[in-house]
Design a protein around this motif. Structure first.
Motif, mmCIF file in Angstrom:
data_model
loop_
_atom_site.group_PDB
_atom_site.id
_atom_site.type_symbol
_atom_site.label_atom_id
_atom_site.label_comp_id
_atom_site.label_asym_id
_atom_site.label_seq_id
_atom_site.Cartn_x
_atom_site.Cartn_y
_atom_site.Cartn_z
ATOM 1 N N MET A 1 34.262 73.844 67.682
ATOM 2 C CA MET A 1 34.729 72.623 67.023
ATOM 3 C C MET A 1 35.492 72.954 65.746
ATOM 4 O O MET A 1 36.480 72.297 65.415
ATOM 5 N N THR A 2 35.050 73.984 65.033
ATOM 6 C CA THR A 2 35.797 74.431 63.859
ATOM 7 C C THR A 2 37.186 74.909 64.268
ATOM 8 O O THR A 2 38.184 74.606 63.598
ATOM 9 N N LEU A 3 37.258 75.668 65.356
ATOM 10 C CA LEU A 3 38.542 76.152 65.863
ATOM 11 C C LEU A 3 39.493 74.986 66.102
ATOM 12 O O LEU A 3 40.674 75.027 65.708
ATOM 13 N N GLU A 4 39.002 73.942 66.718
ATOM 14 C CA GLU A 4 39.832 72.755 66.964
ATOM 15 C C GLU A 4 40.226 72.072 65.653
ATOM 16 O O GLU A 4 41.393 71.690 65.467
ATOM 17 N N SER A 5 39.250 71.926 64.763
ATOM 18 C CA SER A 5 39.514 71.195 63.521
ATOM 19 C C SER A 5 40.540 71.908 62.647
ATOM 20 O O SER A 5 41.174 71.276 61.792
ATOM 21 N N CYS B 1 30.889 70.092 58.160
ATOM 22 C CA CYS B 1 32.280 70.231 57.720
ATOM 23 C C CYS B 1 33.246 70.115 58.897
ATOM 24 O O CYS B 1 34.293 69.446 58.807
ATOM 25 N N ALA B 2 32.903 70.763 60.011
ATOM 26 C CA ALA B 2 33.778 70.706 61.190
ATOM 27 C C ALA B 2 33.872 69.282 61.719
ATOM 28 O O ALA B 2 34.956 68.830 62.144
ATOM 29 N N ALA B 3 32.754 68.564 61.702
ATOM 30 C CA ALA B 3 32.772 67.175 62.171
ATOM 31 C C ALA B 3 33.629 66.304 61.263
ATOM 32 O O ALA B 3 34.389 65.440 61.738
ATOM 33 N N ASN C 1 43.242 68.386 72.344
ATOM 34 C CA ASN C 1 44.594 68.078 71.865
ATOM 35 C C ASN C 1 44.795 68.556 70.430
ATOM 36 O O ASN C 1 45.751 68.142 69.762
ATOM 37 N N LEU C 2 43.909 69.436 69.986
ATOM 38 C CA LEU C 2 43.999 69.952 68.625
ATOM 39 C C LEU C 2 44.322 71.438 68.570
ATOM 40 O O LEU C 2 44.925 71.905 67.602
ATOM 41 N N THR C 3 43.886 72.209 69.550
ATOM 42 C CA THR C 3 44.146 73.647 69.528
ATOM 43 C C THR C 3 45.636 73.926 69.735
ATOM 44 O O THR C 3 46.384 73.073 70.228
ATOM 45 N N THR C 4 46.039 75.135 69.369
ATOM 46 C CA THR C 4 47.459 75.519 69.454
ATOM 47 C C THR C 4 47.602 76.848 70.178
ATOM 48 O O THR C 4 46.606 77.499 70.532
ATOM 49 N N ARG C 5 48.855 77.245 70.393
ATOM 50 C CA ARG C 5 49.182 78.536 71.005
ATOM 51 C C ARG C 5 49.913 79.395 69.977
ATOM 52 O O ARG C 5 50.414 78.906 68.957
ATOM 53 N N GLN C 6 49.986 80.677 70.255
ATOM 54 C CA GLN C 6 50.669 81.615 69.356
ATOM 55 C C GLN C 6 52.077 81.125 69.032
ATOM 56 O O GLN C 6 52.856 80.809 69.927
ATOM 57 N N GLY C 7 52.386 81.076 67.742
ATOM 58 C CA GLY C 7 53.730 80.748 67.307
ATOM 59 C C GLY C 7 54.007 79.278 67.118
ATOM 60 O O GLY C 7 55.031 78.918 66.534
ATOM 61 N N GLU C 8 53.117 78.403 67.589
ATOM 62 C CA GLU C 8 53.378 76.969 67.435
ATOM 63 C C GLU C 8 53.332 76.547 65.960
ATOM 64 O O GLU C 8 54.241 75.849 65.478
ATOM 65 N N ARG D 1 32.357 81.876 56.245
ATOM 66 C CA ARG D 1 33.808 82.082 56.104
ATOM 67 C C ARG D 1 34.590 80.972 56.810
ATOM 68 O O ARG D 1 35.655 80.560 56.343
ATOM 69 N N ARG D 2 34.053 80.465 57.908
ATOM 70 C CA ARG D 2 34.701 79.334 58.571
ATOM 71 C C ARG D 2 34.557 78.060 57.737
ATOM 72 O O ARG D 2 35.467 77.223 57.696
ATOM 73 N N ILE D 3 33.411 77.910 57.075
ATOM 74 C CA ILE D 3 33.232 76.773 56.171
ATOM 75 C C ILE D 3 34.299 76.804 55.075
ATOM 76 O O ILE D 3 34.924 75.789 54.755
ATOM 77 N N GLU D 4 34.508 77.973 54.508
ATOM 78 C CA GLU D 4 35.532 78.117 53.466
ATOM 79 C C GLU D 4 36.907 77.697 53.969
ATOM 80 O O GLU D 4 37.667 77.021 53.270
ATOM 81 N N ARG D 5 37.220 78.060 55.195
ATOM 82 C CA ARG D 5 38.533 77.696 55.745
ATOM 83 C C ARG D 5 38.626 76.190 56.007
ATOM 84 O O ARG D 5 39.722 75.630 55.999
ATOM 85 N N LEU D 6 37.499 75.559 56.218
ATOM 86 C CA LEU D 6 37.497 74.112 56.446
ATOM 87 C C LEU D 6 37.666 73.324 55.146
ATOM 88 O O LEU D 6 38.262 72.232 55.144
#
Length: 503
Positions: free
Chosen positions: A224-228, A442-444, A264-271, A352-357
């Motif tokens: 979920m963090t990855l998507e957010s 945080c992710a939510a 509908n939130l994740t991306t691909r390389q270079g987007e 570390r993911r919390i920090e990025r959020l």
């Protein structure tokens, strides 16, 4: 149907059923026969006046002092009373319950010389829900968990304290209320009850069961963090993980991909960028390595749960009585230190993911996910709490197994500190669960800002579960209860589901 103990085949699933569902326990008929034969060897040696450690001698440095056969009963009760000197907060009732179960299973192997009535009372206490009050500090982890197990043994002789039907009372009163009677220890029995690794193993089993659920939940929260954060899914492609063929790493990568499938939130390389930070991109490598540790720990616990770890050991087929060192907790000490390190890393990468959020310099979300940045601080301080817990874990993760302090006038000159390792690993898991709870909150909130309807079906379900516990943040409030409530939800998932094997 009751679980049958034979000393050789107890599983983690069965332990979970006893701890969480109060399943009843019995000794198998073959095990009773083995117990009977082992006891006969003890009685024959006492009758012959043979000099055998702990039966007709003192203990530890007193092993060279021969005890009269007429004093064997007093020797055993003195042993229990003098060794019941543990201190600190008591173990939880689940740990106490696990100790009863594991000690009964070890005695059922038939190498300890226990009498049937003594082992039966141990089982009766377990089945009636009588839990000895056992202080958690004071074991060196060799000769086994002497001090904690002595507090367990006090219950059987009608001494010490116990919890019965939610109330603390004397051991004698607990037995009386349950319709049970204390026993009088005979030759070898006191030593048979306390010379073993059941305290460290009991804590270790509980830690392992909770760590499994925490690791599996961490995978889903990380997704979920990855998507957010509009993370790049290419890093989880199977080809990348096939060329570094750790099965656990491959499994995590596949799980993450399945969790974000349909997003509908994740991306691909270079987007929007070419690469993500390590805390996102390396989830399979880090979480996968944690599963490797869990499998190692599981293997050691299964062996220890079904081992004879007291001294001396009675071999009824040959009549031999062998003084050895199976009480030494080094294998579990190493396993618990390893578990603590692994779970520290689970929290480390989560923080570390919390920090990025929450850090506006690392994402395109409102600063600290605040509903009104500046006027309201949002989730700023939750990252502080996560950082504090992670820092505490680093101290707790210092390996206990590298320490040893001689005892018993240097007769016992190397010890494992395995129970300390297990206690620290368990505390690390509690801290790490709170860190993961903060990441989930945080992710939510980030997903809410992005549009929770854009989440993948699996993470959308997780989002709904979190929202049932933690309302959307629309203005500043105290988040302490939110964090604790999510942590409790994660912990209770294991109790509800039982053992979940790492995949």
């Amino acid at each position: 149907m009751a679980i049958l103990l034979d000393g050789n085949s107890l599983t983690l699933e069965q332990v979970a059923n006893v701890l969480y569902r109060n399943e009843k326990v019995q000794i198998s008929e073959q095990a009773w026969e083995n117990v009977k034969k082992s006891r006969k060897v003890v009685e024959e040696n006492v009758q012959r006046g043979n000099v055998i450690y702990g039966i007709t001698t003192g203990f530890g440095k007193f092993s060279d002092m021969v005890i009269s056969s007429s004093d064997t009963e007093e020797l055993q009760i003195n042993l229990i009373r003098s060794h019941a000197v543990a201190v600190g907060e008591p173990f939880s009732e689940k740990v106490s319950r696990a100790m009863l179960l594991l000690r009964a299973n070890a005695l059922a192997k038939g190498y300890s010389g226990i009498r049937r009535e003594t082992l039966q009372l141990l089982l009766d206490c377990l089945n009636h829900g009588i839990h000895p009050v056992i202080p958690s500090q004071g074991s060196l982890g060799a000769s086994g968990d002497l001090a904690p197990l002595s507090h367990l043994a006090l219950l059987l002789v009608g001494e010490g304290e116990a919890i019965y039907q939610g109330s603390k009372m004397s051991g004698a009163e607990a037995l009386k209320q349950a319709g049970l009677s204390p026993i009088r220890l005979q030759a070898k029995e006191g030593l048979a009850l306390i010379n073993g690794t059941q305290a460290m193993t009991a804590v270790g089993v509980l830690a392992y069961l909770e760590a499994q659920e925490l690791a599996l939940t961490a995978d889903k929260v990380a997704a979920m963090t990855l998507e957010s954060l509009c993370g790049i899914v290419d890093a989880f492609a199977p080809e990348s993980h096939q060329v570094r063929p750790y099965p656990e790493q491959q499994d995590v990568a596949a799980r993450i991909l399945s969790y974000v499938d349909g997003s509908n939130l994740t991306t691909r390389q270079g987007e929007i960028r070419v690469q993500d930070a390590y805390s996102l991109r390396c989830i399979p490598q880090v979480h996968g390595a944690i599963y490797q540790v869990l499998r190692y720990v599981e293997e050691k616990l299964l062996i220890e749960m079904n081992a004879a770890t007291d001294n001396p050991l009675i071999f009824s087929d040959s009549g031999k009585v062998i003084s050895g060192g199976n009480f030494h907790g080094q294998p579990i000490a190493f396993a618990m230190d390893f578990l603590g390190i692994a779970m520290s890393e689970l929290a480390n990468i989560s923080e570390r993911r919390i920090e990025r959020l929450v850090n506006p310099q690392l994402n395109d979300l409102p600063a600290f996910l605040s509903p009104d940045p500046g006027l309201q601080s949002g989730l700023m301080i939750t990252q502080y709490v996560a950082a504090s817990l992670v820092s505490e874990n680093k101290t707790l993760a210092h390996p206990s197994s590298v320490d040893s302090i001689p005892s018993s006038a240097n007769q016992e000159d190397h010890v494992s500190m395995g129970t300390t390792a297990a206690r620290h690993a368990y505390q690390i898991i509690q801290n790490s669960r709170r860190v993961l709870s903060i990441e989930a909150i945080c992710a939510a909130q980030a997903a809410y800002i992005r549009g929770a309807e854009k989440l993948a079906p699996t993470t959308k379900e997780l989002y709904s579960q979190i929202r049932a516990i933690v309302p959307v943040i629309e203005k500043d409030r105290s988040y302490s209860k939110d964090i604790e409530n999510v942590a409790s939800w994660i912990k209770e998932k294991h109790a509800a589901q039982g053992v979940v094997q790492p995949v």
